[in-house]
Scaffold this motif. Structure first.
Motif, PDB file in Angstrom:
ATOM      1  N   TRP A  25       0.335  -4.636  19.968  1.00 42.31           N
ATOM      2  CA  TRP A  25      -0.208  -5.291  21.167  1.00 42.31           C
ATOM      3  C   TRP A  25      -0.048  -4.405  22.398  1.00 42.31           C
ATOM      4  CZ3 TRP A  25      -3.501  -8.863  22.315  1.00 42.31           C
ATOM      5  CH2 TRP A  25      -3.537  -9.382  23.613  1.00 42.31           C
ATOM      6  N   PHE A  26       1.051  -3.672  22.454  1.00 46.11           N
ATOM      7  CA  PHE A  26       1.297  -2.792  23.592  1.00 46.11           C
ATOM      8  C   PHE A  26       0.885  -1.350  23.305  1.00 46.11           C
ATOM      9  CE2 PHE A  26       4.446  -6.223  24.420  1.00 46.11           C
ATOM     10  CZ  PHE A  26       3.946  -6.627  25.651  1.00 46.11           C
ATOM     11  N   GLY A  27      -0.005  -1.175  22.322  1.00 52.08           N
ATOM     12  CA  GLY A  27      -0.547   0.144  22.028  1.00 52.08           C
ATOM     13  C   GLY A  27       0.499   1.138  21.575  1.00 52.08           C
ATOM     14  N   TYR A  28       1.563   0.641  20.933  1.00 51.71           N
ATOM     15  CA  TYR A  28       2.655   1.492  20.446  1.00 51.71           C
ATOM     16  C   TYR A  28       3.243   2.351  21.574  1.00 51.71           C
ATOM     17  CZ  TYR A  28       0.367   0.160  16.095  1.00 51.71           C
ATOM     18  OH  TYR A  28      -0.226  -0.549  15.072  1.00 51.71           O
ATOM     19  N   GLU A  29       3.206   1.792  22.766  1.00 51.49           N
ATOM     20  CA  GLU A  29       3.637   2.527  23.960  1.00 51.49           C
ATOM     21  C   GLU A  29       5.086   3.001  23.865  1.00 51.49           C
ATOM     22  OE1 GLU A  29       3.785   1.516  28.731  1.00 51.49           O
ATOM     23  OE2 GLU A  29       2.262   0.550  27.485  1.00 51.49           O
ATOM     24  N   LEU A  30       5.916   2.215  23.205  1.00 54.54           N
ATOM     25  CA  LEU A  30       7.331   2.556  23.074  1.00 54.54           C
ATOM     26  C   LEU A  30       7.664   3.084  21.681  1.00 54.54           C
ATOM     27  CD1 LEU A  30       8.776  -0.614  24.864  1.00 54.54           C
ATOM     28  CD2 LEU A  30       8.282   1.626  25.865  1.00 54.54           C
ATOM     29  N   GLY A  31       6.644   3.311  20.864  1.00 54.01           N
ATOM     30  CA  GLY A  31       6.848   3.766  19.495  1.00 54.01           C
ATOM     31  C   GLY A  31       6.397   2.729  18.487  1.00 54.01           C
ATOM     32  N   GLN A  32       6.324   3.128  17.217  1.00 52.89           N
ATOM     33  CA  GLN A  32       5.884   2.230  16.146  1.00 52.89           C
ATOM     34  C   GLN A  32       7.084   1.679  15.392  1.00 52.89           C
ATOM     35  OE1 GLN A  32       3.332   4.029  13.225  1.00 52.89           O
ATOM     36  NE2 GLN A  32       3.039   2.121  12.075  1.00 52.89           N
ATOM     37  N   LEU A  33       7.158   0.365  15.323  1.00 51.16           N
ATOM     38  CA  LEU A  33       8.217  -0.278  14.554  1.00 51.16           C
ATOM     39  C   LEU A  33       7.997  -0.038  13.064  1.00 51.16           C
ATOM     40  CD1 LEU A  33       8.375  -3.656  16.514  1.00 51.16           C
ATOM     41  CD2 LEU A  33      10.177  -1.923  16.460  1.00 51.16           C
ATOM     42  N   GLY A  34       9.084   0.061  12.324  1.00 50.92           N
ATOM     43  CA  GLY A  34       8.995   0.382  10.900  1.00 50.92           C
ATOM     44  C   GLY A  34       8.723  -0.833  10.027  1.00 50.92           C
ATOM     45  N   TYR A  35       7.689  -0.741   9.218  1.00 52.17           N
ATOM     46  CA  TYR A  35       7.356  -1.771   8.236  1.00 52.17           C
ATOM     47  C   TYR A  35       7.135  -1.105   6.881  1.00 52.17           C
ATOM     48  CZ  TYR A  35       6.304  -5.563  11.573  1.00 52.17           C
ATOM     49  OH  TYR A  35       6.384  -6.544  12.523  1.00 52.17           O
ATOM     50  N   ARG A  36       7.281  -1.892   5.833  1.00 51.33           N
ATOM     51  CA  ARG A  36       6.796  -1.508   4.506  1.00 51.33           C
ATOM     52  C   ARG A  36       5.502  -2.269   4.261  1.00 51.33           C
ATOM     53  NH1 ARG A  36       8.683   2.939   2.365  1.00 51.33           N
ATOM     54  NH2 ARG A  36       8.550   2.153   0.220  1.00 51.33           N
ATOM     55  N   THR A  37       4.563  -1.609   3.614  1.00 48.19           N
ATOM     56  CA  THR A  37       3.328  -2.265   3.213  1.00 48.19           C
ATOM     57  C   THR A  37       3.237  -2.249   1.688  1.00 48.19           C
ATOM     58  OG1 THR A  37       0.941  -2.392   3.627  1.00 48.19           O
ATOM     59  CG2 THR A  37       1.859  -0.195   3.222  1.00 48.19           C
ATOM     60  N   LEU A  38       2.291  -2.994   1.154  1.00 44.31           N
ATOM     61  CA  LEU A  38       2.132  -3.107  -0.292  1.00 44.31           C
ATOM     62  C   LEU A  38       0.712  -2.736  -0.696  1.00 44.31           C
ATOM     63  CD1 LEU A  38       3.924  -6.538  -0.902  1.00 44.31           C
ATOM     64  CD2 LEU A  38       4.887  -4.245  -1.234  1.00 44.31           C
ATOM     65  N   ASP A  39       0.599  -2.062  -1.826  1.00 40.66           N
ATOM     66  CA  ASP A  39      -0.689  -1.800  -2.462  1.00 40.66           C
ATOM     67  C   ASP A  39      -0.717  -2.545  -3.791  1.00 40.66           C
ATOM     68  OD1 ASP A  39      -1.600   0.030  -0.466  1.00 40.66           O
ATOM     69  OD2 ASP A  39      -0.352   1.594  -1.366  1.00 40.66           O
ATOM     70  N   PHE A  40      -1.872  -3.106  -4.124  1.00 39.02           N
ATOM     71  CA  PHE A  40      -2.016  -3.885  -5.350  1.00 39.02           C
ATOM     72  C   PHE A  40      -3.141  -3.303  -6.201  1.00 39.02           C
ATOM     73  CE2 PHE A  40      -0.433  -6.712  -2.057  1.00 39.02           C
ATOM     74  CZ  PHE A  40       0.669  -7.311  -2.672  1.00 39.02           C
ATOM     75  N   THR A  41      -2.877  -3.170  -7.494  1.00 39.40           N
ATOM     76  CA  THR A  41      -3.912  -2.778  -8.450  1.00 39.40           C
ATOM     77  C   THR A  41      -4.166  -3.961  -9.372  1.00 39.40           C
ATOM     78  OG1 THR A  41      -3.185  -0.468  -8.402  1.00 39.40           O
ATOM     79  CG2 THR A  41      -4.572  -1.156 -10.244  1.00 39.40           C
ATOM     80  N   MET A  42      -5.372  -4.516  -9.283  1.00 38.18           N
ATOM     81  CA  MET A  42      -5.720  -5.713 -10.052  1.00 38.18           C
ATOM     82  C   MET A  42      -6.460  -5.335 -11.330  1.00 38.18           C
ATOM     83  SD  MET A  42      -8.224  -8.784  -8.780  1.00 38.18           S
ATOM     84  CE  MET A  42      -9.462  -9.341  -9.949  1.00 38.18           C
ATOM     85  N   SER A  43      -6.153  -6.044 -12.410  1.00 41.34           N
ATOM     86  CA  SER A  43      -6.897  -5.843 -13.659  1.00 41.34           C
ATOM     87  C   SER A  43      -6.966  -7.152 -14.429  1.00 41.34           C
ATOM     88  CB  SER A  43      -6.246  -4.749 -14.519  1.00 41.34           C
ATOM     89  OG  SER A  43      -4.898  -5.060 -14.825  1.00 41.34           O
ATOM     90  N   ARG A  44      -8.013  -7.292 -15.225  1.00 45.36           N
ATOM     91  CA  ARG A  44      -8.215  -8.492 -16.036  1.00 45.36           C
ATOM     92  C   ARG A  44      -7.962  -8.169 -17.501  1.00 45.36           C
ATOM     93  NH1 ARG A  44     -12.382  -8.419 -12.296  1.00 45.36           N
ATOM     94  NH2 ARG A  44     -12.421 -10.171 -10.819  1.00 45.36           N
ATOM     95  N   HIS A  45      -7.452  -9.156 -18.237  1.00 49.70           N
ATOM     96  CA  HIS A  45      -7.112  -8.953 -19.643  1.00 49.70           C
ATOM     97  C   HIS A  45      -7.403 -10.229 -20.425  1.00 49.70           C
ATOM     98  CE1 HIS A  45      -4.885  -5.218 -18.649  1.00 49.70           C
ATOM     99  NE2 HIS A  45      -4.631  -5.868 -17.530  1.00 49.70           N
ATOM    100  N   LYS A  46      -7.443 -10.111 -21.727  1.00 54.62           N
ATOM    101  CA  LYS A  46      -7.603 -11.255 -22.609  1.00 54.62           C
ATOM    102  C   LYS A  46      -6.240 -11.898 -22.874  1.00 54.62           C
ATOM    103  CE  LYS A  46     -12.043 -10.847 -23.326  1.00 54.62           C
ATOM    104  NZ  LYS A  46     -12.988 -11.903 -22.841  1.00 54.62           N
ATOM    105  N   GLY A  47      -6.232 -13.203 -23.036  1.00 53.96           N
ATOM    106  CA  GLY A  47      -5.021 -13.899 -23.437  1.00 53.96           C
ATOM    107  C   GLY A  47      -3.947 -13.909 -22.376  1.00 53.96           C
ATOM    108  N   ASP A  48      -2.711 -13.692 -22.802  1.00 47.79           N
ATOM    109  CA  ASP A  48      -1.539 -13.736 -21.925  1.00 47.79           C
ATOM    110  C   ASP A  48      -0.933 -12.339 -21.892  1.00 47.79           C
ATOM    111  OD1 ASP A  48       0.834 -14.297 -20.577  1.00 47.79           O
ATOM    112  OD2 ASP A  48       1.097 -16.231 -21.570  1.00 47.79           O
ATOM    113  N   TYR A  49      -0.820 -11.732 -20.716  1.00 44.69           N
ATOM    114  CA  TYR A  49      -0.411 -10.333 -20.612  1.00 44.69           C
ATOM    115  C   TYR A  49       1.091 -10.148 -20.777  1.00 44.69           C
ATOM    116  CZ  TYR A  49      -0.049  -5.556 -18.808  1.00 44.69           C
ATOM    117  OH  TYR A  49       0.220  -4.214 -18.669  1.00 44.69           O
ATOM    118  N   GLN A  50       1.917 -10.960 -20.059  1.00 44.26           N
ATOM    119  CA  GLN A  50       3.361 -10.738 -20.091  1.00 44.26           C
ATOM    120  C   GLN A  50       4.183 -12.011 -20.290  1.00 44.26           C
ATOM    121  OE1 GLN A  50       4.168  -8.801 -16.324  1.00 44.26           O
ATOM    122  NE2 GLN A  50       4.115 -10.713 -15.163  1.00 44.26           N
TER     123      GLN A  50
END
Length: 393
Positions: A248-273
């Motif tokens: 909101w403040f254009g990172y004027e005082l620096g960028q706060l640290g976050y973790r983000t997530l990436d997801f890889t989706m796939s479809r399968h037959k039956g029950d996977y796990q």
């Protein structure tokens, strides 16, 4: 969601909510019920934020697109609130972990301990056994690693806790505060319910439908796919910002640290796990867990299945922030942003991103309900509205 044309009663004022997640939805609904015109603007093309759900067109399975969300709480007013807008079905979160080529039950419980060590301990025997293996020489617990070694011993630490934070947080356990591990329970019985809350469930129609219903009020308008700037706030009596405070403040005082997530989706037959969540603590496995989403709706039957491999990394400015890191550098920077925010007029920073702290859904809703009531009370008293309704520090 309705657009205002000629409201029967003139609104008490105009409110802008930035973000259409749980926080601004709950605040906006309450203020609309009190007679305010509320405009909600969301940069993404859908409501509900990171608890957004949608039905997969190929399998009919409800997908938690930003990772699984199980609603759990001991807060009865919050539970009553969400049940006004959704049909919650009972759901118990039971997590498994694959480590060292074997599958175990999480959180660590009596079954995990007996399986791991090849024993048939009673609760008292297991407790004594684990205490005997703990690193008694650690007298001052400072880090995640200290906490694990002191209370679990080296074997369980290495199998379940050493590799996971390296993948999840990008840091060695010796660099993380002990409080991170304190949130993870260890049990000396066979209870494998991941949460210990009185109320637990998942909305039958998904979280997106629930948030849609919260926002469905004649004095609430919702605009999707639009980014708000500070100039867009002109003409509003008050603004609630649920986006990242540093952005909101254009990172004027620096960028706060976050973790983000990436997801890889796939479809399968039956029950996977065979389960909803399979964690992979081993450091040499690149993903942190696999989630199989049909198991989040056990009241439904699906022949096929959808899985998500989940990967964690540092969050850039264009990524979706998920988990605030909140180490010393980040809290010092946050303190400066809080001081800066308190010099602004007619804007309050709310929610997980606005206050830079991790909150479960029930806490998010509770804080939003509290903020809305506080706002109405202060307005009636013609008193100043704070930049924060709960301390981010």
């Amino acid at each position: 969601m309705n657009t205002i044309t000629n409201p029967a009663v003139p609104p008490r004022g105009r409110i802008l909510g930035i973000g259409a997640g749980l926080t601004c939805a709950v605040i906006g609904r309450r203020l609309a019920e009190a007679g305010y015109q509320v405009d909600i603007v969301e940069s993404r093309p859908y409501v509900a934020g990171n608890c957004y759900t949608e039905t997969d067109t190929e399998t009919g399975i409800m997908l938690h697109k930003h990772g699984p969300h199980i609603f759990h709480t001991d807060n009865e007013p919050v539970w009553e609130y969400v049940n006004k807008f959704a049909d919650f079905r009972p759901y118990i979160c039971q997590v498994k972990a694959t480590t060292g080529g074997r599958v175990f039950s999480l959180p660590i419980n009596l079954l995990t301990i007996n399986q791991f060590f090849g024993k048939t301990f009673s609760p008292a025997e297991a407790r004594a056994f684990i205490e005997a293996r703990a690193e008694q020489s650690i007298t001052e617990v400072k880090s995640f690693e200290d906490q694990a070694l002191r209370f679990l011993g080296p074997e369980l630490y290495q199998a379940f806790f050493m590799g996971y934070p390296i993948k999840q947080w990008g840091m060695h356990p010796s660099e993380l505060p002990a409080s991170v591990l304190k949130r993870l329970p260890v049990r000396f019985d066979y209870n494998d319910n991941y949460f210990n809350h009185r109320y637990q469930g998942i909305p039958a129609e998904g979280y997106t439908t629930m948030v849609d219903r919260i926002l469905d009020h004649p004095l609430v308008t919702v605009t999707l796919g639009r980014k708000i700037t500070q100039a867009d706030c002109d003409g509003y009596d008050h603004v609630f910002c649920s986006g990242p405070i540093d952005a909101w403040f254009g990172y004027e005082l620096g960028q706060l640290g976050y973790r983000t997530l990436d997801f890889t989706m796939s479809r399968h037959k039956g029950d996977y796990q065979g389960c909803a969540v399979m964690s992979y603590p081993d450091e040499d496995v690149p993903f942190t867990r696999i989630t199989e989403h049909k198991h989040f709706t056990p009241w439904e039957t699906h022949e096929d299945t959808v899985i998500f491999h989940e990967y964690s990394r540092f969050c850039g400015k264009e990524d979706i922030p998920y988990y605030p890191i909140r180490l010393v550098n980040e809290t010092n920077m946050l303190r400066k942003y809080v001081e800066y925010a308190q010099t602004q007029e007619n804007i309050s920073f709310v929610g997980r991103l606005g206050s830079y702290k991790y909150m479960d859904m029930d806490v998010t809703i509770h804080e939003a309900m509290t903020a809305a009531e506080a706002f109405l009370t202060l307005r009636d008293q013609d008193a100043p509205i704070p930049a924060f309704f709960s301390s981010p520090i």
